[in-house]
Design a protein around this motif. Structure first.
Motif, PDB file in Angstrom:
ATOM      1  N   PHE A   7       0.834  -1.197   0.000  1.00 43.64           N
ATOM      2  CA  PHE A   7       0.000   0.000   0.000  1.00 43.64           C
ATOM      3  C   PHE A   7       0.869   1.246   0.000  1.00 43.64           C
ATOM      4  O   PHE A   7       1.828   1.344   0.753  1.00 43.64           O
ATOM      5  N   THR A   8       0.504   2.210  -0.830  1.00 45.30           N
ATOM      6  CA  THR A   8       1.195   3.499  -0.843  1.00 45.30           C
ATOM      7  C   THR A   8       0.291   4.557  -0.222  1.00 45.30           C
ATOM      8  O   THR A   8      -0.939   4.364  -0.132  1.00 45.30           O
ATOM      9  N   ASP A   9       0.870   5.683   0.196  1.00 43.30           N
ATOM     10  CA  ASP A   9       0.046   6.778   0.694  1.00 43.30           C
ATOM     11  C   ASP A   9      -0.960   7.225  -0.367  1.00 43.30           C
ATOM     12  O   ASP A   9      -2.082   7.600  -0.047  1.00 43.30           O
ATOM     13  N   ALA A  10      -0.559   7.166  -1.638  1.00 42.28           N
ATOM     14  CA  ALA A  10      -1.469   7.560  -2.721  1.00 42.28           C
ATOM     15  C   ALA A  10      -2.705   6.661  -2.770  1.00 42.28           C
ATOM     16  O   ALA A  10      -3.799   7.115  -3.104  1.00 42.28           O
ATOM     17  N   GLU A  11      -2.556   5.382  -2.423  1.00 43.05           N
ATOM     18  CA  GLU A  11      -3.711   4.480  -2.373  1.00 43.05           C
ATOM     19  C   GLU A  11      -4.519   4.685  -1.105  1.00 43.05           C
ATOM     20  O   GLU A  11      -5.745   4.615  -1.125  1.00 43.05           O
ATOM     21  N   LEU A  12      -3.834   4.910   0.007  1.00 41.48           N
ATOM     22  CA  LEU A  12      -4.505   4.962   1.305  1.00 41.48           C
ATOM     23  C   LEU A  12      -5.165   6.300   1.614  1.00 41.48           C
ATOM     24  O   LEU A  12      -6.154   6.340   2.348  1.00 41.48           O
ATOM     25  N   PHE A  13      -4.626   7.386   1.097  1.00 43.72           N
ATOM     26  CA  PHE A  13      -5.079   8.713   1.533  1.00 43.72           C
ATOM     27  C   PHE A  13      -5.292   9.691   0.386  1.00 43.72           C
ATOM     28  O   PHE A  13      -5.090  10.889   0.541  1.00 43.72           O
ATOM     29  N   ASN A  14      -5.733   9.213  -0.787  1.00 47.39           N
ATOM     30  CA  ASN A  14      -5.811  10.112  -1.941  1.00 47.39           C
ATOM     31  C   ASN A  14      -6.911  11.165  -1.850  1.00 47.39           C
ATOM     32  O   ASN A  14      -6.945  12.091  -2.657  1.00 47.39           O
ATOM     33  N   CYS A  15      -7.796  11.083  -0.877  1.00 48.75           N
ATOM     34  CA  CYS A  15      -8.818  12.115  -0.670  1.00 48.75           C
ATOM     35  C   CYS A  15      -8.576  12.905   0.621  1.00 48.75           C
ATOM     36  O   CYS A  15      -9.314  13.836   0.929  1.00 48.75           O
ATOM     37  N   TRP A  16      -7.576  12.506   1.383  1.00 45.26           N
ATOM     38  CA  TRP A  16      -7.290  13.157   2.655  1.00 45.26           C
ATOM     39  C   TRP A  16      -6.357  14.335   2.432  1.00 45.26           C
ATOM     40  O   TRP A  16      -5.492  14.276   1.564  1.00 45.26           O
ATOM     41  N   PRO A  17      -6.507  15.424   3.194  1.00 44.93           N
ATOM     42  CA  PRO A  17      -5.623  16.589   3.014  1.00 44.93           C
ATOM     43  C   PRO A  17      -4.145  16.191   3.008  1.00 44.93           C
ATOM     44  O   PRO A  17      -3.697  15.422   3.855  1.00 44.93           O
ATOM     45  N   ASN A  18      -3.434  16.699   2.053  1.00 43.71           N
ATOM     46  CA  ASN A  18      -1.998  16.466   1.852  1.00 43.71           C
ATOM     47  C   ASN A  18      -1.665  15.022   1.507  1.00 43.71           C
ATOM     48  O   ASN A  18      -0.495  14.662   1.438  1.00 43.71           O
ATOM     49  N   GLY A  19      -2.665  14.161   1.336  1.00 44.38           N
ATOM     50  CA  GLY A  19      -2.411  12.781   0.949  1.00 44.38           C
ATOM     51  C   GLY A  19      -1.614  11.979   1.960  1.00 44.38           C
ATOM     52  O   GLY A  19      -0.946  11.018   1.598  1.00 44.38           O
ATOM     53  N   LYS A  20      -1.701  12.356   3.212  1.00 46.49           N
ATOM     54  CA  LYS A  20      -0.942  11.693   4.287  1.00 46.49           C
ATOM     55  C   LYS A  20      -1.884  11.109   5.331  1.00 46.49           C
ATOM     56  O   LYS A  20      -3.037  11.494   5.440  1.00 46.49           O
ATOM     57  N   ASN A  21      -1.345  10.200   6.142  1.00 48.52           N
ATOM     58  CA  ASN A  21      -2.086   9.569   7.228  1.00 48.52           C
ATOM     59  C   ASN A  21      -2.705  10.624   8.151  1.00 48.52           C
ATOM     60  O   ASN A  21      -2.008  11.557   8.559  1.00 48.52           O
ATOM     61  N   PRO A  22      -3.995  10.507   8.471  1.00 48.31           N
ATOM     62  CA  PRO A  22      -4.596  11.430   9.433  1.00 48.31           C
ATOM     63  C   PRO A  22      -3.857  11.372  10.767  1.00 48.31           C
ATOM     64  O   PRO A  22      -3.274  10.348  11.139  1.00 48.31           O
ATOM     65  N   SER A  23      -3.920  12.460  11.494  1.00 44.83           N
ATOM     66  CA  SER A  23      -3.287  12.518  12.814  1.00 44.83           C
ATOM     67  C   SER A  23      -4.064  11.640  13.795  1.00 44.83           C
ATOM     68  O   SER A  23      -5.238  11.326  13.561  1.00 44.83           O
ATOM     69  N   PRO A  24      -3.454  11.269  14.922  1.00 49.31           N
ATOM     70  CA  PRO A  24      -4.186  10.499  15.936  1.00 49.31           C
ATOM     71  C   PRO A  24      -5.462  11.208  16.396  1.00 49.31           C
ATOM     72  O   PRO A  24      -6.477  10.559  16.640  1.00 49.31           O
ATOM     73  N   GLU A  25      -5.429  12.539  16.472  1.00 56.99           N
ATOM     74  CA  GLU A  25      -6.626  13.293  16.877  1.00 56.99           C
ATOM     75  C   GLU A  25      -7.726  13.166  15.832  1.00 56.99           C
ATOM     76  O   GLU A  25      -8.911  13.069  16.176  1.00 56.99           O
ATOM     77  N   GLU A  26      -7.338  13.181  14.562  1.00 57.69           N
ATOM     78  CA  GLU A  26      -8.333  13.035  13.498  1.00 57.69           C
ATOM     79  C   GLU A  26      -8.907  11.623  13.484  1.00 57.69           C
ATOM     80  O   GLU A  26     -10.121  11.439  13.356  1.00 57.69           O
ATOM     81  N   ILE A  27      -8.070  10.622  13.628  1.00 53.86           N
ATOM     82  CA  ILE A  27      -8.534   9.235  13.651  1.00 53.86           C
ATOM     83  C   ILE A  27      -9.485   9.011  14.823  1.00 53.86           C
ATOM     84  O   ILE A  27     -10.481   8.300  14.698  1.00 53.86           O
ATOM     85  N   ALA A  28      -9.214   9.642  15.961  1.00 56.22           N
ATOM     86  CA  ALA A  28     -10.054   9.486  17.150  1.00 56.22           C
ATOM     87  C   ALA A  28     -11.474  10.015  16.931  1.00 56.22           C
ATOM     88  O   ALA A  28     -12.385   9.650  17.678  1.00 56.22           O
ATOM     89  N   MET A  29     -11.680  10.829  15.900  1.00 54.16           N
ATOM     90  CA  MET A  29     -13.026  11.341  15.607  1.00 54.16           C
ATOM     91  C   MET A  29     -13.900  10.282  14.943  1.00 54.16           C
ATOM     92  O   MET A  29     -15.106  10.435  14.857  1.00 54.16           O
ATOM     93  N   PHE A  30     -13.294   9.174  14.464  1.00 55.63           N
ATOM     94  CA  PHE A  30     -14.037   8.130  13.771  1.00 55.63           C
ATOM     95  C   PHE A  30     -14.430   7.007  14.718  1.00 55.63           C
ATOM     96  O   PHE A  30     -13.670   6.649  15.611  1.00 55.63           O
ATOM     97  N   ASP A  31     -15.605   6.421  14.471  1.00 50.96           N
ATOM     98  CA  ASP A  31     -15.999   5.233  15.227  1.00 50.96           C
ATOM     99  C   ASP A  31     -16.037   3.992  14.335  1.00 50.96           C
ATOM    100  O   ASP A  31     -16.212   2.882  14.806  1.00 50.96           O
ATOM    101  N   ALA A  32     -15.848   4.181  13.026  1.00 53.79           N
ATOM    102  CA  ALA A  32     -15.830   3.060  12.079  1.00 53.79           C
ATOM    103  C   ALA A  32     -15.343   3.567  10.730  1.00 53.79           C
ATOM    104  O   ALA A  32     -15.260   4.780  10.493  1.00 53.79           O
ATOM    105  N   LEU A  33     -15.038   2.618   9.860  1.00 55.56           N
ATOM    106  CA  LEU A  33     -14.755   2.915   8.459  1.00 55.56           C
ATOM    107  C   LEU A  33     -15.853   2.282   7.624  1.00 55.56           C
ATOM    108  O   LEU A  33     -16.420   1.263   8.018  1.00 55.56           O
ATOM    109  N   GLU A  34     -16.163   2.893   6.500  1.00 56.97           N
ATOM    110  CA  GLU A  34     -17.205   2.383   5.614  1.00 56.97           C
ATOM    111  C   GLU A  34     -16.670   2.286   4.196  1.00 56.97           C
ATOM    112  O   GLU A  34     -15.821   3.090   3.790  1.00 56.97           O
TER     113      GLU A  34
END
Length: 112
Positions: A7-34
């Motif tokens: 997996f590349t960042d381009a595959e994992l985060f192509n719609c996320w700001p800056n195309g990078k892994n969300p921060s721990p604070e941002e991830i903590a806002m989620f309760d699931a993935l869909e």
């Protein structure tokens, strides 16, 4: 199933700001993935796109969304990445990979 190392960042985060892994604070806002099918609903005579969620039969590709923990000021989902066109299995692999990394369950918004 694809090895996580592929997996590349381009595959994992192509719609996320800056195309990078969300921060721990941002991830903590989620309760699931869909995972949800998406299609371009724009009129062929119009310029641009009008992407909308849809069932598998009409999907051009599948996206992975973070489902927000409901609060008084926030709810719904945000797109983390779009999977490759026509490759539902790869979108699910990406979602399961992120779910394991972030310790979140993965659900289908529009099952089969």
């Amino acid at each position: 199933m694809t090895n996580a190392a592929t997996f590349t960042d381009a595959e994992l985060f192509n719609c996320w700001p800056n195309g990078k892994n969300p921060s721990p604070e941002e991830i903590a806002m989620f309760d699931a993935l869909e995972v949800c099918g998406v299609r371009n609903a724009a009129d062929p005579d119009e310029d641009g796109t009008a992407m909308e969620a849809c069932g598998d039969r009409d999907a051009e590709f599948w996206s992975v969304y973070g489902h927000y923990r409901p609060t008084k000021t926030q709810g719904g989902v945000i797109c983390i990445t779009d999977g490759p066109e026509g490759d539902k299995a790869r979108a699910w692999e990406i979602a399961r990979h992120l779910g394991k990394l972030w310790n979140l369950p993965v659900d289908a918004t529009f099952p089969g």
